[in-house]
Design an enzyme around this catalytic site. Structure first.
Site, mmCIF file in Angstrom:
data_model
loop_
_atom_site.group_PDB
_atom_site.id
_atom_site.type_symbol
_atom_site.label_atom_id
_atom_site.label_comp_id
_atom_site.label_asym_id
_atom_site.label_seq_id
_atom_site.Cartn_x
_atom_site.Cartn_y
_atom_site.Cartn_z
ATOM 1 N N LYS A 115 0.825 -1.222 0.000
ATOM 2 C CA LYS A 115 0.000 0.000 0.000
ATOM 3 C C LYS A 115 0.852 1.262 0.000
ATOM 4 O O LYS A 115 0.679 2.157 0.832
ATOM 5 C CB LYS A 115 -0.976 -0.006 1.172
ATOM 6 C CG LYS A 115 -2.003 -1.127 1.057
ATOM 7 C CD LYS A 115 -3.194 -0.918 1.956
ATOM 8 C CE LYS A 115 -4.198 -2.047 1.824
ATOM 9 N NZ LYS A 115 -3.711 -3.367 2.268
HETATM 10 O O1 LIG Z 1 -5.199 -4.278 -0.136
HETATM 11 C C1 LIG Z 1 -5.649 -5.179 0.585
HETATM 12 O O2 LIG Z 1 -5.311 -6.339 0.426
HETATM 13 C C2 LIG Z 1 -6.727 -4.860 1.523
HETATM 14 C C3 LIG Z 1 -7.612 -3.885 1.130
HETATM 15 C C4 LIG Z 1 -8.831 -3.745 1.813
HETATM 16 O O3 LIG Z 1 -9.697 -2.982 1.432
HETATM 17 N N1 LIG Z 1 -9.046 -4.519 2.905
HETATM 18 C C5 LIG Z 1 -8.133 -5.440 3.360
HETATM 19 O O4 LIG Z 1 -8.430 -6.141 4.322
HETATM 20 N N2 LIG Z 1 -6.932 -5.570 2.710
HETATM 21 C C6 LIG Z 1 -5.880 -6.483 3.232
HETATM 22 O O5 LIG Z 1 -6.340 -7.817 3.115
HETATM 23 C C7 LIG Z 1 -5.968 -8.585 4.262
HETATM 24 C C8 LIG Z 1 -7.231 -9.049 4.950
HETATM 25 O O6 LIG Z 1 -6.924 -9.984 5.931
HETATM 26 P P1 LIG Z 1 -8.062 -10.910 6.620
HETATM 27 O O7 LIG Z 1 -9.067 -9.965 7.177
HETATM 28 O O8 LIG Z 1 -7.286 -11.648 7.658
HETATM 29 O O9 LIG Z 1 -8.609 -11.798 5.550
HETATM 30 C C9 LIG Z 1 -5.093 -7.677 5.120
HETATM 31 O O10 LIG Z 1 -3.734 -7.881 4.768
HETATM 32 C C10 LIG Z 1 -5.532 -6.287 4.711
HETATM 33 O O11 LIG Z 1 -4.506 -5.344 4.848
#
Ligand SMILES: O=C(O)c1cc(=O)[nH]c(=O)n1[C@@H]1O[C@H](COP(=O)(O)O)[C@@H](O)[C@H]1O
Length: 273
Positions: free
Chosen positions: A96
Protein backbone atom coordinates in the site's frame (compact mmCIF):
# COMPACT_ATOMS: atom_id res chain seq x y z
CA UNK A 1 6.43 -9.16 -22.68
CA UNK A 2 2.89 -10.34 -21.85
CA UNK A 3 0.91 -7.72 -19.94
CA UNK A 4 -0.08 -8.32 -16.33
CA UNK A 5 -3.74 -8.78 -17.29
CA UNK A 6 -3.13 -11.85 -19.49
CA UNK A 7 -0.71 -13.27 -16.90
CA UNK A 8 -3.38 -12.82 -14.22
CA UNK A 9 -6.08 -14.40 -16.37
CA UNK A 10 -3.88 -17.40 -17.16
CA UNK A 11 -3.06 -17.88 -13.47
CA UNK A 12 -6.67 -17.78 -12.24
CA UNK A 13 -7.83 -19.99 -15.09
CA UNK A 14 -5.27 -22.60 -14.09
CA UNK A 15 -5.51 -22.32 -10.31
CA UNK A 16 -8.84 -20.65 -9.47
CA UNK A 17 -9.98 -17.32 -8.09
CA UNK A 18 -8.75 -17.02 -4.54
CA UNK A 19 -5.81 -15.00 -3.32
CA UNK A 20 -3.99 -16.52 -0.36
CA UNK A 21 -3.12 -13.76 2.08
CA UNK A 22 0.08 -14.31 4.05
CA UNK A 23 -0.42 -12.21 7.17
CA UNK A 24 1.77 -13.36 10.07
CA UNK A 25 -0.19 -11.76 12.90
CA UNK A 26 1.47 -12.23 16.30
CA UNK A 27 -1.57 -14.16 17.59
CA UNK A 28 -1.40 -16.49 14.57
CA UNK A 29 2.30 -17.16 15.22
CA UNK A 30 1.37 -18.00 18.79
CA UNK A 31 -1.55 -20.21 17.87
CA UNK A 32 0.77 -22.08 15.48
CA UNK A 33 3.07 -22.71 18.46
CA UNK A 34 5.71 -20.34 17.08
CA UNK A 35 7.55 -17.50 18.74
CA UNK A 36 6.80 -13.91 17.81
CA UNK A 37 10.43 -13.59 16.74
CA UNK A 38 12.48 -13.95 13.54
CA UNK A 39 12.72 -17.73 13.89
CA UNK A 40 8.95 -18.04 14.32
CA UNK A 41 8.33 -15.74 11.36
CA UNK A 42 10.72 -17.79 9.23
CA UNK A 43 8.91 -21.04 10.06
CA UNK A 44 5.53 -19.43 9.37
CA UNK A 45 6.90 -18.31 5.99
CA UNK A 46 8.21 -21.78 5.10
CA UNK A 47 4.84 -23.34 5.90
CA UNK A 48 2.98 -20.78 3.77
CA UNK A 49 5.34 -21.19 0.81
CA UNK A 50 4.89 -24.94 0.95
CA UNK A 51 1.10 -24.79 1.44
CA UNK A 52 0.20 -22.10 -1.10
CA UNK A 53 3.04 -21.63 -3.61
CA UNK A 54 2.13 -24.52 -5.88
CA UNK A 55 -1.69 -24.21 -5.65
CA UNK A 56 -2.69 -20.53 -5.37
CA UNK A 57 -2.97 -18.33 -8.45
CA UNK A 58 -1.94 -15.33 -6.39
CA UNK A 59 -0.42 -15.02 -2.93
CA UNK A 60 -0.45 -11.72 -1.08
CA UNK A 61 2.11 -11.27 1.68
CA UNK A 62 1.10 -8.35 3.90
CA UNK A 63 4.34 -6.38 4.22
CA UNK A 64 3.24 -4.72 7.49
CA UNK A 65 3.54 -8.01 9.40
CA UNK A 66 7.17 -8.50 8.32
CA UNK A 67 8.36 -4.96 9.01
CA UNK A 68 8.27 -5.15 12.85
CA UNK A 69 11.06 -7.73 12.64
CA UNK A 70 13.35 -5.26 10.86
CA UNK A 71 16.08 -6.62 8.59
CA UNK A 72 15.27 -10.22 9.57
CA UNK A 73 11.61 -9.69 8.66
CA UNK A 74 12.50 -8.27 5.26
CA UNK A 75 14.85 -11.19 4.62
CA UNK A 76 11.96 -13.55 5.37
CA UNK A 77 9.67 -11.54 3.09
CA UNK A 78 12.24 -11.85 0.29
CA UNK A 79 12.14 -15.63 0.77
CA UNK A 80 8.33 -15.69 0.71
CA UNK A 81 8.26 -13.71 -2.52
CA UNK A 82 10.94 -15.74 -4.28
CA UNK A 83 9.69 -19.09 -2.94
CA UNK A 84 6.09 -18.56 -4.03
CA UNK A 85 7.12 -17.20 -7.43
CA UNK A 86 9.42 -20.19 -7.95
CA UNK A 87 6.48 -22.48 -7.15
CA UNK A 88 4.38 -20.82 -9.85
CA UNK A 89 2.19 -18.35 -7.92
CA UNK A 90 1.93 -14.69 -8.80
CA UNK A 91 3.03 -12.59 -5.82
CA UNK A 92 1.10 -9.45 -4.98
CA UNK A 93 3.10 -7.52 -2.38
CA UNK A 94 0.58 -5.81 -0.11
CA UNK A 95 2.63 -2.71 0.66
CA UNK A 96 0.00 0.00 0.00
CA UNK A 97 2.62 2.51 -1.05
CA UNK A 98 1.86 6.05 -2.19
CA UNK A 99 3.93 9.26 -2.28
CA UNK A 100 4.99 12.11 -4.54
CA UNK A 101 6.12 10.89 -7.94
CA UNK A 102 9.89 11.06 -7.31
CA UNK A 103 9.53 8.93 -4.18
CA UNK A 104 6.99 6.70 -5.89
CA UNK A 105 9.75 5.91 -8.37
CA UNK A 106 11.82 4.47 -5.52
CA UNK A 107 8.88 2.37 -4.33
CA UNK A 108 8.49 1.15 -7.89
CA UNK A 109 12.15 0.10 -7.94
CA UNK A 110 11.68 -1.76 -4.66
CA UNK A 111 8.61 -3.79 -5.66
CA UNK A 112 8.54 -3.91 -9.46
CA UNK A 113 12.14 -3.88 -10.70
CA UNK A 114 14.23 -6.98 -11.35
CA UNK A 115 17.20 -5.36 -9.57
CA UNK A 116 15.37 -5.53 -6.21
CA UNK A 117 15.39 -8.57 -3.90
CA UNK A 118 11.74 -7.73 -3.15
CA UNK A 119 10.62 -7.78 -6.79
CA UNK A 120 7.04 -9.04 -7.04
CA UNK A 121 4.50 -9.54 -9.79
CA UNK A 122 2.33 -6.71 -8.47
CA UNK A 123 2.03 -4.28 -5.58
CA UNK A 124 -0.84 -2.51 -3.82
CA UNK A 125 -0.73 1.30 -3.90
CA UNK A 126 -2.73 4.12 -2.35
CA UNK A 127 -3.95 6.91 -4.65
CA UNK A 128 -4.36 9.52 -1.92
CA UNK A 129 -1.66 11.72 -3.48
CA UNK A 130 -3.58 11.68 -6.74
CA UNK A 131 -3.82 8.94 -9.35
CA UNK A 132 -1.17 10.76 -11.44
CA UNK A 133 1.41 10.36 -8.65
CA UNK A 134 1.31 6.61 -9.31
CA UNK A 135 2.69 7.07 -12.83
CA UNK A 136 6.25 5.88 -11.97
CA UNK A 137 4.80 2.61 -10.69
CA UNK A 138 2.72 2.16 -13.86
CA UNK A 139 5.78 2.95 -15.98
CA UNK A 140 7.81 0.31 -14.12
CA UNK A 141 5.05 -2.28 -14.19
CA UNK A 142 3.90 -2.04 -17.82
CA UNK A 143 7.04 -3.10 -19.75
CA UNK A 144 7.77 -5.84 -17.22
CA UNK A 145 4.28 -7.40 -17.40
CA UNK A 146 3.72 -6.49 -13.76
CA UNK A 147 0.69 -4.99 -12.07
CA UNK A 148 -0.35 -2.21 -9.71
CA UNK A 149 -3.50 -2.57 -7.55
CA UNK A 150 -4.99 0.78 -6.58
CA UNK A 151 -7.25 1.17 -3.54
CA UNK A 152 -10.72 2.23 -4.70
CA UNK A 153 -13.33 1.12 -2.14
CA UNK A 154 -11.71 -0.65 0.76
CA UNK A 155 -13.24 -3.35 2.93
CA UNK A 156 -13.12 -1.35 6.18
CA UNK A 157 -16.10 0.74 7.36
CA UNK A 158 -13.98 3.91 7.71
CA UNK A 159 -13.20 4.02 3.98
CA UNK A 160 -16.58 5.50 3.09
CA UNK A 161 -15.83 9.00 4.38
CA UNK A 162 -13.13 9.48 1.73
CA UNK A 163 -14.01 6.98 -1.00
CA UNK A 164 -17.69 7.92 -1.30
CA UNK A 165 -17.01 11.67 -1.21
CA UNK A 166 -18.37 13.52 -4.20
CA UNK A 167 -15.76 14.63 -6.72
CA UNK A 168 -17.51 16.55 -9.49
CA UNK A 169 -20.52 14.28 -9.71
CA UNK A 170 -18.67 10.99 -9.25
CA UNK A 171 -17.41 9.41 -6.04
CA UNK A 172 -13.68 9.49 -5.36
CA UNK A 173 -13.66 5.69 -5.62
CA UNK A 174 -15.35 5.82 -9.03
CA UNK A 175 -12.79 8.35 -10.26
CA UNK A 176 -10.02 5.94 -9.27
CA UNK A 177 -11.73 3.10 -11.14
CA UNK A 178 -12.22 5.32 -14.19
CA UNK A 179 -8.57 6.43 -14.14
CA UNK A 180 -7.51 2.77 -13.97
CA UNK A 181 -9.83 1.89 -16.86
CA UNK A 182 -8.31 4.69 -18.96
CA UNK A 183 -4.83 3.18 -18.48
CA UNK A 184 -6.10 -0.32 -19.28
CA UNK A 185 -7.44 0.69 -22.71
CA UNK A 186 -4.02 -0.48 -23.99
CA UNK A 187 -5.18 -4.06 -23.26
CA UNK A 188 -2.28 -4.87 -20.92
CA UNK A 189 -4.37 -4.95 -17.73
CA UNK A 190 -1.57 -3.24 -15.80
CA UNK A 191 -3.88 -1.58 -13.28
CA UNK A 192 -6.09 -3.49 -10.91
CA UNK A 193 -8.35 -2.00 -8.27
CA UNK A 194 -9.05 -3.01 -4.68
CA UNK A 195 -12.74 -3.24 -3.82
CA UNK A 196 -13.72 -4.90 -0.56
CA UNK A 197 -16.08 -7.88 -0.67
CA UNK A 198 -17.67 -6.81 2.61
CA UNK A 199 -20.46 -4.54 1.35
CA UNK A 200 -22.14 -3.01 -1.70
CA UNK A 201 -19.60 -0.68 -3.31
CA UNK A 202 -21.73 1.33 -5.71
CA UNK A 203 -18.98 1.38 -8.35
CA UNK A 204 -19.32 0.88 -12.07
CA UNK A 205 -16.53 -1.60 -12.83
CA UNK A 206 -17.69 -2.56 -16.33
CA UNK A 207 -14.97 -0.65 -18.24
CA UNK A 208 -12.06 -1.62 -16.00
CA UNK A 209 -10.47 -4.39 -18.12
CA UNK A 210 -8.17 -5.24 -15.22
CA UNK A 211 -8.12 -7.32 -12.04
CA UNK A 212 -10.34 -6.61 -9.03
CA UNK A 213 -8.81 -7.63 -5.71
CA UNK A 214 -11.68 -8.24 -3.28
CA UNK A 215 -10.43 -8.73 0.30
CA UNK A 216 -12.72 -9.41 3.21
CA UNK A 217 -13.63 -13.09 2.84
CA UNK A 218 -13.54 -14.98 6.11
CA UNK A 219 -12.30 -12.92 9.06
CA UNK A 220 -14.01 -9.69 7.95
CA UNK A 221 -17.32 -11.45 7.45
CA UNK A 222 -17.75 -11.65 3.67
CA UNK A 223 -18.85 -15.07 2.38
CA UNK A 224 -18.39 -16.71 -1.00
CA UNK A 225 -22.10 -16.38 -1.72
CA UNK A 226 -21.89 -12.59 -1.22
CA UNK A 227 -19.50 -12.23 -4.17
CA UNK A 228 -22.10 -12.68 -6.92
CA UNK A 229 -24.44 -9.95 -5.59
CA UNK A 230 -21.63 -7.54 -4.59
CA UNK A 231 -19.92 -7.85 -7.99
CA UNK A 232 -23.07 -8.42 -10.06
CA UNK A 233 -22.11 -5.83 -12.67
CA UNK A 234 -18.42 -6.72 -12.92
CA UNK A 235 -16.68 -9.13 -15.27
CA UNK A 236 -16.18 -12.02 -12.84
CA UNK A 237 -13.22 -13.37 -14.82
CA UNK A 238 -11.25 -10.45 -13.38
CA UNK A 239 -12.37 -11.00 -9.78
CA UNK A 240 -9.82 -12.08 -7.17
CA UNK A 241 -11.40 -12.57 -3.74
CA UNK A 242 -8.85 -12.73 -0.93
CA UNK A 243 -8.71 -14.29 2.50
CA UNK A 244 -5.90 -14.22 5.02
CA UNK A 245 -6.85 -15.18 8.61
CA UNK A 246 -9.86 -17.23 7.51
CA UNK A 247 -7.49 -19.67 5.77
CA UNK A 248 -4.41 -19.24 7.97
CA UNK A 249 -6.25 -20.34 11.11
CA UNK A 250 -6.06 -23.93 9.80
CA UNK A 251 -2.24 -23.98 10.24
CA UNK A 252 0.42 -24.91 11.14
CA UNK A 253 -0.03 -28.33 9.53
CA UNK A 254 0.87 -27.84 5.86
CA UNK A 255 -1.72 -30.32 4.59
CA UNK A 256 -4.50 -28.79 6.70
CA UNK A 257 -3.53 -25.29 5.62
CA UNK A 258 -3.52 -26.19 1.95
CA UNK A 259 -6.84 -28.04 2.35
CA UNK A 260 -8.35 -24.95 4.00
CA UNK A 261 -7.19 -22.79 1.08
CA UNK A 262 -8.51 -25.27 -1.48
CA UNK A 263 -11.89 -25.56 0.24
CA UNK A 264 -12.27 -21.75 0.32
CA UNK A 265 -11.18 -21.49 -3.32
CA UNK A 266 -13.66 -24.20 -4.39
CA UNK A 267 -16.44 -22.41 -2.53
CA UNK A 268 -15.59 -19.21 -4.40
CA UNK A 269 -15.46 -20.97 -7.74
CA UNK A 270 -18.81 -22.68 -7.24
CA UNK A 271 -20.41 -19.45 -5.99
CA UNK A 272 -19.18 -17.61 -9.09
CA UNK A 273 -19.98 -20.29 -11.66
O1 LIG B 1 -5.20 -4.28 -0.14
C1 LIG B 1 -5.65 -5.18 0.58
O2 LIG B 1 -5.31 -6.34 0.43
C2 LIG B 1 -6.73 -4.86 1.52
C3 LIG B 1 -7.61 -3.89 1.13
C4 LIG B 1 -8.83 -3.74 1.81
O3 LIG B 1 -9.70 -2.98 1.43
N1 LIG B 1 -9.05 -4.52 2.90
C5 LIG B 1 -8.13 -5.44 3.36
O4 LIG B 1 -8.43 -6.14 4.32
N2 LIG B 1 -6.93 -5.57 2.71
C6 LIG B 1 -5.88 -6.48 3.23
O5 LIG B 1 -6.34 -7.82 3.11
C7 LIG B 1 -5.97 -8.59 4.26
C8 LIG B 1 -7.23 -9.05 4.95
O6 LIG B 1 -6.92 -9.98 5.93
P1 LIG B 1 -8.06 -10.91 6.62
O7 LIG B 1 -9.07 -9.96 7.18
O8 LIG B 1 -7.29 -11.65 7.66
O9 LIG B 1 -8.61 -11.80 5.55
C9 LIG B 1 -5.09 -7.68 5.12
O10 LIG B 1 -3.73 -7.88 4.77
C10 LIG B 1 -5.53 -6.29 4.71
O11 LIG B 1 -4.51 -5.34 4.85
Amino acid sequence: MTGFGPRFRAAVTARGRLCAGIDPHVDLLQSWGLGADPAGLDRFADICIEAFGSVAAVVKPQVAFFEPFGAAGLATLERVIAGCRDAGALVLADAKRGDIGSTMAAYARAWLDDSSPLVSDAVTVSPYLGFGSLEPALDAARPAGRGVFVLARTSNPEGASVQLADADGRSVGQRIVDAAAAVNTDGAGTVGVVVGATRAHGLDLTALAGPILAPGLGAQGARAEDLGPVFAEADLDWLLPASSRGVLRAGPDIGALRASFEAARDEVESALS
